[in-house]
Design a protein around this motif. Sequence first.
Motif, PDB file in Angstrom:
ATOM      1  N   ILE A 106       6.434  -7.397  -6.989  1.00  0.00           N
ATOM      2  CA  ILE A 106       6.646  -7.582  -6.339  1.00  0.00           C
ATOM      3  C   ILE A 106       6.172  -7.286  -5.204  1.00  0.00           C
ATOM      4  CG2 ILE A 106       7.462  -5.513  -4.408  1.00  0.00           C
ATOM      5  CD1 ILE A 106       9.280  -4.625  -6.746  1.00  0.00           C
ATOM      6  N   SER A 107       4.288  -7.501  -5.389  1.00  0.00           N
ATOM      7  CA  SER A 107       3.582  -7.129  -3.530  1.00  0.00           C
ATOM      8  C   SER A 107       3.457  -8.925  -3.785  1.00  0.00           C
ATOM      9  CB  SER A 107       2.498  -6.724  -4.295  1.00  0.00           C
ATOM     10  OG  SER A 107       2.674  -4.949  -4.501  1.00  0.00           O
ATOM     11  N   GLY A 108       3.601  -9.879  -4.405  1.00  0.00           N
ATOM     12  CA  GLY A 108       3.397 -11.256  -4.078  1.00  0.00           C
ATOM     13  C   GLY A 108       4.575 -11.641  -3.812  1.00  0.00           C
ATOM     14  N   ILE A 109       5.706 -10.985  -3.860  1.00  0.00           N
ATOM     15  CA  ILE A 109       7.199 -11.814  -3.490  1.00  0.00           C
ATOM     16  C   ILE A 109       7.134 -11.070  -1.947  1.00  0.00           C
ATOM     17  CG2 ILE A 109       9.694 -11.884  -2.774  1.00  0.00           C
ATOM     18  CD1 ILE A 109       9.167 -11.967  -6.826  1.00  0.00           C
ATOM     19  N   PHE A 110       6.949  -9.390  -2.059  1.00  0.00           N
ATOM     20  CA  PHE A 110       7.384  -9.011  -0.446  1.00  0.00           C
ATOM     21  C   PHE A 110       5.723  -8.729   0.374  1.00  0.00           C
ATOM     22  CE2 PHE A 110      11.067  -8.398  -3.392  1.00  0.00           C
ATOM     23  CZ  PHE A 110      12.104  -8.566  -2.257  1.00  0.00           C
ATOM     24  N   PRO A 111       4.491  -9.493   0.590  1.00  0.00           N
ATOM     25  CA  PRO A 111       3.305  -8.956   1.443  1.00  0.00           C
ATOM     26  C   PRO A 111       3.312  -8.215   2.373  1.00  0.00           C
ATOM     27  CG  PRO A 111       4.214 -11.164   2.092  1.00  0.00           C
ATOM     28  CD  PRO A 111       4.992 -10.782   1.412  1.00  0.00           C
ATOM     29  N   LEU A 112       2.458  -7.101   2.696  1.00  0.00           N
ATOM     30  CA  LEU A 112       1.976  -6.247   3.190  1.00  0.00           C
ATOM     31  C   LEU A 112       1.954  -7.573   4.855  1.00  0.00           C
ATOM     32  CD1 LEU A 112      -0.256  -3.084   2.015  1.00  0.00           C
ATOM     33  CD2 LEU A 112       2.407  -3.452   3.018  1.00  0.00           C
ATOM     34  N   ASN A 113       1.954  -6.386   6.126  1.00  0.00           N
ATOM     35  CA  ASN A 113       1.172  -7.079   7.344  1.00  0.00           C
ATOM     36  C   ASN A 113      -0.265  -6.592   7.305  1.00  0.00           C
ATOM     37  OD1 ASN A 113       4.519  -8.379   8.116  1.00  0.00           O
ATOM     38  ND2 ASN A 113       4.714  -6.032   8.592  1.00  0.00           N
ATOM     39  N   GLU A 114      -1.155  -6.972   8.652  1.00  0.00           N
ATOM     40  CA  GLU A 114      -2.618  -6.862   8.341  1.00  0.00           C
ATOM     41  C   GLU A 114      -2.315  -5.467   9.043  1.00  0.00           C
ATOM     42  OE1 GLU A 114      -6.310  -9.222   9.959  1.00  0.00           O
ATOM     43  OE2 GLU A 114      -4.851  -8.858  11.563  1.00  0.00           O
ATOM     44  N   LYS A 115      -1.817  -4.787   9.997  1.00  0.00           N
ATOM     45  CA  LYS A 115      -1.824  -3.618  10.679  1.00  0.00           C
ATOM     46  C   LYS A 115      -0.472  -2.289  10.039  1.00  0.00           C
ATOM     47  CE  LYS A 115      -3.404  -5.150  14.832  1.00  0.00           C
ATOM     48  NZ  LYS A 115      -2.828  -5.410  15.938  1.00  0.00           N
ATOM     49  N   LYS A 116      -1.041  -1.351   9.376  1.00  0.00           N
ATOM     50  CA  LYS A 116      -0.167  -0.445   9.266  1.00  0.00           C
ATOM     51  C   LYS A 116       1.069  -0.701   9.673  1.00  0.00           C
ATOM     52  CE  LYS A 116      -3.595   2.318   6.195  1.00  0.00           C
ATOM     53  NZ  LYS A 116      -3.315   3.277   5.785  1.00  0.00           N
ATOM     54  N   GLU A 117       0.553  -0.068  10.861  1.00  0.00           N
ATOM     55  CA  GLU A 117       1.965   0.182  12.169  1.00  0.00           C
ATOM     56  C   GLU A 117       3.104  -0.757  11.704  1.00  0.00           C
ATOM     57  OE1 GLU A 117      -1.545  -1.211  14.485  1.00  0.00           O
ATOM     58  OE2 GLU A 117      -1.832   0.677  12.452  1.00  0.00           O
ATOM     59  N   ASP A 118       3.024  -2.311  11.282  1.00  0.00           N
ATOM     60  CA  ASP A 118       3.828  -3.196  11.686  1.00  0.00           C
ATOM     61  C   ASP A 118       4.391  -3.028  10.617  1.00  0.00           C
ATOM     62  OD1 ASP A 118       2.583  -3.792  14.338  1.00  0.00           O
ATOM     63  OD2 ASP A 118       1.104  -5.439  12.757  1.00  0.00           O
ATOM     64  N   VAL A 119       5.600  -1.830  10.801  1.00  0.00           N
ATOM     65  CA  VAL A 119       6.694  -1.520   8.719  1.00  0.00           C
ATOM     66  C   VAL A 119       7.658  -2.838   9.336  1.00  0.00           C
ATOM     67  CG1 VAL A 119       8.082  -0.292   8.096  1.00  0.00           C
ATOM     68  CG2 VAL A 119       5.481   0.898   9.073  1.00  0.00           C
ATOM     69  N   THR A 120       7.673  -3.447   8.412  1.00  0.00           N
ATOM     70  CA  THR A 120       8.713  -4.494   8.226  1.00  0.00           C
ATOM     71  C   THR A 120       9.238  -3.814   6.482  1.00  0.00           C
ATOM     72  OG1 THR A 120       7.791  -6.154   6.764  1.00  0.00           O
ATOM     73  CG2 THR A 120       7.245  -6.059   8.977  1.00  0.00           C
ATOM     74  N   LEU A 121      10.753  -4.946   6.259  1.00  0.00           N
ATOM     75  CA  LEU A 121      11.111  -4.316   4.945  1.00  0.00           C
ATOM     76  C   LEU A 121      10.534  -4.757   3.964  1.00  0.00           C
ATOM     77  CD1 LEU A 121      13.968  -4.059   3.317  1.00  0.00           C
ATOM     78  CD2 LEU A 121      14.362  -5.494   3.668  1.00  0.00           C
ATOM     79  N   SER A 122       9.652  -6.140   3.985  1.00  0.00           N
ATOM     80  CA  SER A 122       8.602  -6.546   3.220  1.00  0.00           C
ATOM     81  C   SER A 122       7.717  -5.441   3.195  1.00  0.00           C
ATOM     82  CB  SER A 122       8.035  -7.903   3.977  1.00  0.00           C
ATOM     83  OG  SER A 122       7.527  -8.498   2.699  1.00  0.00           O
ATOM     84  N   HIS A 135       6.884  -3.152  -0.830  1.00  0.00           N
ATOM     85  CA  HIS A 135       5.638  -3.292  -0.835  1.00  0.00           C
ATOM     86  C   HIS A 135       4.948  -2.165  -1.173  1.00  0.00           C
ATOM     87  CE1 HIS A 135       1.875  -5.313  -0.982  1.00  0.00           C
ATOM     88  NE2 HIS A 135       1.426  -4.237  -1.030  1.00  0.00           N
ATOM     89  N   GLY A 136       5.085  -0.978  -0.419  1.00  0.00           N
ATOM     90  CA  GLY A 136       4.832  -0.089  -0.405  1.00  0.00           C
ATOM     91  C   GLY A 136       5.488   0.602  -1.329  1.00  0.00           C
ATOM     92  N   VAL A 137       7.157   0.902  -1.479  1.00  0.00           N
ATOM     93  CA  VAL A 137       7.218   1.419  -2.712  1.00  0.00           C
ATOM     94  C   VAL A 137       7.194   1.057  -4.542  1.00  0.00           C
ATOM     95  CG1 VAL A 137       9.706   2.069  -3.445  1.00  0.00           C
ATOM     96  CG2 VAL A 137       9.471   2.341  -1.132  1.00  0.00           C
ATOM     97  N   GLY A 138       6.901  -0.031  -4.047  1.00  0.00           N
ATOM     98  CA  GLY A 138       6.661  -0.915  -5.172  1.00  0.00           C
ATOM     99  C   GLY A 138       4.521  -0.512  -5.996  1.00  0.00           C
ATOM    100  N   SER A 139       4.275  -0.307  -5.315  1.00  0.00           N
ATOM    101  CA  SER A 139       2.889  -0.556  -5.113  1.00  0.00           C
ATOM    102  C   SER A 139       2.594   1.163  -5.865  1.00  0.00           C
ATOM    103  CB  SER A 139       1.793  -0.204  -4.029  1.00  0.00           C
ATOM    104  OG  SER A 139       1.804  -1.641  -4.000  1.00  0.00           O
TER     105      SER A 139
END
Length: 200
Positions: free
Chosen positions: A95-111, A115-119
């Motif tokens: 899931i982390s590979g399919i739904f990557p994070l953004n560089e900054k924590k404050e940039d919250v997206t669906l992806s 990613h966060g829940v999966g991790s």
Amino acid sequence: MNNILFLIIMIIDLIIPYFIAIPYKGYSHSKMVMSVLGCKNSPLGTVYNIWMIISGIGICLLGYNVFLYYSNENFVLAITIFILILLYGICDAIISGIFPLNEKKEDVTLSSKIHGVGSVIGFLALQFAPMFIALLEFKRGDVMLGYILSVFFILSFISLICFVIGEKPKFKNTVFALEGLWQRVLCLFMYAPFIVWIMC
């Protein structure tokens, strides 16, 4: 799948962030989590995300091998271990590979949310798998291996606590705020029991 291949996958998992980060200007291994290496700002982000998916598949297969090894000893514990390892492979790696994070924590997206829940699910699941393997090894009479796995479980649990409390505002300017460092220590201690298990 040969256990040596699983060993190689885990070792690559631990060292590949250092190579992926080389062209990524501004990336800090001590302050930033490894998942950031898969963001769109990372020059080799696509490579890292593909590796995460490959790694996740390999970890899932490792879980099945562990299940086959212990299924005749205690089916309930064996299937429990398999599910825990499977959750890590799917939720944290694939899931982390399919739904990557953004560089900054404050940039919250669906992806980043997925990613966060999966991790969280993945890390918590793999955290307890070595404990159950240790119980099976004690039952089989391999006390030394059982103790080694138990020690790594305790160390990884302590690392997990340090990693989590680093998110709290009051620990912002302390060593606990080095979430990249604690994540790497945590991964090392979570993988170590399986590396030892394969080598034994």
